[in-house]
Design a protein around this motif. Structure first.
Motif, mmCIF file in Angstrom:
data_model
loop_
_atom_site.group_PDB
_atom_site.id
_atom_site.type_symbol
_atom_site.label_atom_id
_atom_site.label_comp_id
_atom_site.label_asym_id
_atom_site.label_seq_id
_atom_site.Cartn_x
_atom_site.Cartn_y
_atom_site.Cartn_z
ATOM 1 N N CYS A 341 0.818 -1.215 0.000
ATOM 2 C CA CYS A 341 0.000 0.000 0.000
ATOM 3 C C CYS A 341 0.848 1.261 0.000
ATOM 4 O O CYS A 341 0.321 2.377 0.006
ATOM 5 C CB CYS A 341 -0.977 -0.038 1.168
ATOM 6 N N SER A 342 2.156 1.092 -0.001
ATOM 7 C CA SER A 342 3.116 2.124 -0.402
ATOM 8 C C SER A 342 3.027 3.400 0.429
ATOM 9 O O SER A 342 3.298 4.493 -0.055
ATOM 10 C CB SER A 342 2.937 2.444 -1.897
ATOM 11 N N GLY A 343 2.639 3.244 1.686
ATOM 12 C CA GLY A 343 2.638 4.387 2.583
ATOM 13 C C GLY A 343 1.387 5.228 2.549
ATOM 14 O O GLY A 343 1.312 6.246 3.247
ATOM 15 N N HIS A 344 0.375 4.812 1.771
ATOM 16 C CA HIS A 344 -0.874 5.592 1.777
ATOM 17 C C HIS A 344 -2.100 4.699 1.923
ATOM 18 O O HIS A 344 -3.184 5.037 1.476
ATOM 19 C CB HIS A 344 -0.972 6.488 0.536
ATOM 20 N N GLY A 345 -1.941 3.558 2.610
ATOM 21 C CA GLY A 345 -3.011 2.588 2.651
ATOM 22 C C GLY A 345 -3.893 2.563 3.871
ATOM 23 O O GLY A 345 -5.023 2.087 3.795
ATOM 24 N N PHE A 346 -3.416 3.064 5.032
ATOM 25 C CA PHE A 346 -4.187 2.824 6.251
ATOM 26 C C PHE A 346 -5.599 3.373 6.136
ATOM 27 O O PHE A 346 -6.553 2.741 6.593
ATOM 28 C CB PHE A 346 -3.501 3.427 7.479
ATOM 29 N N LYS A 347 -5.754 4.549 5.573
ATOM 30 C CA LYS A 347 -7.080 5.180 5.486
ATOM 31 C C LYS A 347 -8.101 4.277 4.821
ATOM 32 O O LYS A 347 -9.296 4.371 5.078
ATOM 33 C CB LYS A 347 -6.980 6.507 4.729
ATOM 34 N N PHE A 348 -7.641 3.369 3.956
ATOM 35 C CA PHE A 348 -8.519 2.476 3.204
ATOM 36 C C PHE A 348 -8.818 1.182 3.946
ATOM 37 O O PHE A 348 -9.609 0.371 3.467
ATOM 38 C CB PHE A 348 -7.865 2.102 1.866
ATOM 39 N N ALA A 349 -8.159 0.947 5.083
ATOM 40 C CA ALA A 349 -8.172 -0.391 5.685
ATOM 41 C C ALA A 349 -9.570 -0.896 5.981
ATOM 42 O O ALA A 349 -9.870 -2.077 5.763
ATOM 43 C CB ALA A 349 -7.327 -0.392 6.956
ATOM 44 N N SER A 350 -10.451 -0.043 6.476
ATOM 45 C CA SER A 350 -11.801 -0.503 6.801
ATOM 46 C C SER A 350 -12.509 -1.028 5.560
ATOM 47 O O SER A 350 -13.215 -2.045 5.614
ATOM 48 C CB SER A 350 -12.600 0.631 7.441
ATOM 49 N N ALA A 351 -12.316 -0.354 4.424
ATOM 50 C CA ALA A 351 -12.953 -0.788 3.178
ATOM 51 C C ALA A 351 -12.224 -1.956 2.542
ATOM 52 O O ALA A 351 -12.855 -2.845 1.957
ATOM 53 C CB ALA A 351 -13.031 0.378 2.196
ATOM 54 N N ILE A 352 -10.889 -1.983 2.633
ATOM 55 C CA ILE A 352 -10.157 -3.107 2.059
ATOM 56 C C ILE A 352 -10.466 -4.388 2.821
ATOM 57 O O ILE A 352 -10.554 -5.473 2.227
ATOM 58 C CB ILE A 352 -8.649 -2.801 2.011
ATOM 59 N N GLY A 353 -10.681 -4.300 4.132
ATOM 60 C CA GLY A 353 -11.128 -5.483 4.870
ATOM 61 C C GLY A 353 -12.439 -6.009 4.333
ATOM 62 O O GLY A 353 -12.632 -7.224 4.199
ATOM 63 N N GLU A 354 -13.350 -5.102 4.008
ATOM 64 C CA GLU A 354 -14.635 -5.499 3.427
ATOM 65 C C GLU A 354 -14.434 -6.092 2.032
ATOM 66 O O GLU A 354 -15.066 -7.095 1.673
ATOM 67 C CB GLU A 354 -15.550 -4.285 3.366
#
Length: 379
Positions: A341-354
Motif C-alpha cells: 500500500c506504499s505508505g498511503h493505505g491505512f485510510k482504506f483499511a476498513s474498506a479493504i477489509g470489506e
C-alpha cells in the motif's frame, strides 16, 4: 501438531487484516486471525496514534470510491465499538501551482462531486497561521478529510471480530501454507497446523514470504515520523488545524493536529525513505531522516519546530508504481491478499477489509479492482 478447521484464516492482523477479520466474522464465518507480533505492535505500518484520511486524492481519482466507503466504515466501526476512530478536521494538499498534486486532487474532487476550495498561500496562512508557505503555493481544501486513530482502529476491529466468534492468535506468524486438492488451504505455524476453505494474506512487510509472486514486485522501506515541541500549541490543536500533505523542494511531508501527545506530528519526506529488511528489529529513524523533518518544520511550520519528543520508524511495503496490490494468489483463487500500500493505505483499511471479505466469500467486489491487479506489472 493438532489441526483445527476454519472457514477463513487471516494471516496478519494489522490494519487490513483486523478489518478483514471483522467483516468475515460479522457474516457468520468461522475466522482465525494469526498475528506475528503482539496486537498493536510497533514493528509494521500502523503505530503512531494517527493516520490521515483524505478524500481528495492526488494519487488517482480511481481511489475515491473506496476511500469514501472507508470513511463511512470508520464512523460505523467506531460507533459499534464505542470509540471515536474518525476525526474530521478537513484536509489540505499544499503544493506549487502547476506542480501537479493540487491539480490532481482537484480533478478527483471534480470527478466525484466532493466539496472543495482552491486557496492561495496567503489564505492558507490566514486560516491556519501555523503555516509559513512560499508565495507560489496553492492549497486544495477538502472539508471531509481528517485522521483515523490507527491503533484504536485495530483494537476496535479485533474486538468486534472476537465478539462475533473470531479467534485471534498473536505472536504466531504463518510459516507456510499450501493449497489442497479440495480447494482449501492448510496453514502451518510453530504452534499448530490449521485448515480453511479460504486464506487472506495481509502480512505487510513480510507478505512476499507468503506470496512468492511478490518477491520481485515489492520492497520494504523505513519512513520516519516524529512529535516535536510546539511554541504555540493553540495553533495546532484539533479544531484549529487540519491534516495536510506538504509538497516542497525538500520533499513531501505529512502532518496532523495535536492528538493524545503534546508534540506536533510530522512524517516524511517521501524520498527520505530508506531501504530496510523488516526482519531486522531496529525501527529507529536515521539521524538524516530526523534532520530532514526538523528542517521542514523550521522553514514551513516554525512554531512547531521545537525539540523532538518522540521519533519512530514505520515499515512501508512499496510497489513499483506505488499503487496497491489486491488480488488472488496466482493459480490459487481461494487465497487473496492485499499489500504494497506504499505508505498511503491505512485510510482504506476498513474498506479493504470489506473487499477482502467479499473476494473470499462471493469472489468479487463492487469496486473496480483492475488498477490494483498483480497482472498490471506483466502488461
Amino acid at each position: 501438531m493438532s489441526q483445527h478447521s476454519y472457514d477463513v484464516i487471516v494471516a496478519g492482523v494489522g490494519a487490513m487484516g483486523s478489518a478483514a477479520c471483522w467483516h468475515l466474522a460479522r457474516r457468520g464465518l468461522k475466522v482465525l486471525g494469526l498475528e506475528r507480533f503482539d496486537l498493536g505492535h510497533a514493528m509494521g505500518s500502523s503505530h503512531g496514534l494517527t493516520r490521515i484520511i483524505r478524500l481528495a486524492y492526488f494519487e488517482g481519482s480511481h481511489y475515491v470510491p473506496i476511500v469514501r466507503r472507508a470513511h463511512e466504515l470508520w464512523r460505523e466501526t467506531g460507533e459499534q465499538a464505542g470509540l471515536k476512530l474518525l476525526h474530521v478536521t478537513g484536509s489540505l494538499d499544499l503544493a506549487p501551482e502547476g506542480g501537479g498534486p493540487v491539480e490532481s486532487s482537484l480533478q478527483s474532487c471534480l470527478d466525484h462531486g466532493l466539496p472543495h476550495e482552491v486557496i492561495d498561500a496567503a489564505e492558507v496562512v490566514r486560516r491556519f497561521p501555523g503555516f509559513q508557505l512560499p508565495a507560489g503555493h496553492l492549497g486544495l481544501w477538502q472539508p471531509d478529510g481528517g485522521f483515523v486513530a490507527s491503533e484504536k482502529a485495530i483494537y476496535a476491529h479485533v474486538g468486534l471480530a472476537q465478539a462475533h466468534g473470531a479467534e485471534i492468535r498473536t505472536n504466531e506468524p504463518l510459516l507456510d501454507w499450501t493449497p489442497t486438492a479440495q480447494g482449501g488451504v492448510v496453514v502451518r505455524t510453530e504452534r499448530g497446523t490449521y485448515s480453511a476453505g479460504r486464506l487472506v494474506i495481509t502480512s505487510g512487510g513480510w507478505i512476499a514470504d507468503a506470496v512468492p509472486a511478490l518477491n520481485r514486485r515489492v520492497s520494504t522501506v523505513k519512513q520516519a515520523i516524529g512529535w516535536f515541541t510546539t511554541r504555540r500549541p493553540e495553533l495546532f490543536r484539533e479544531g484549529a488545524f487540519p491534516v495536510f500533505i506538504l509538497h516542497v523542494d525538500e520533499g513531501n511531508f505529512y502532518g496532523f493536529p495535536l492528538y493524545e501527545h503534546p508534540g506536533f506530528k510530522l512524517g516524511g519526506p517521501h524520498f527520505g525513505r530508506e531501504p530496510m529488511d523488516p526482519r531486522e528489529p531496529d525501527r529507529t529513524p536515521s539521524p538524516n531522516q530526523v534532520a530532514m523533518i526538523r528542517a521542514c518544520l523550521a522553514r514551513y511550520i516554525p512554531d512547531a519546530a521545537g525539540e523532538p519528543l518522540t521519533v519512530k520508524g514505520c515499515v512501508y511495503t512499496v510497489s513499483p508504481d506505488e499503487d496497491f496490490i489486491i488480488d488472488a494468489v496466482p493459480g490459487v483463487p481461494q487465497a487473496v491478499f492485499a499489500s504494497a500500500c506504499s505508505g498511503h493505505g491505512f485510510k482504506f483499511a476498513s474498506a479493504i477489509g470489506e473487499i477482502l471479505a467479499d473476494l473470499s466469500t462471493v469472489g468479487q467486489s463492487p469496486f473496480d479492482l483492475t488498477p490494483f491487479s498483480l497482472a498490471r506489472f506483466d502488461a
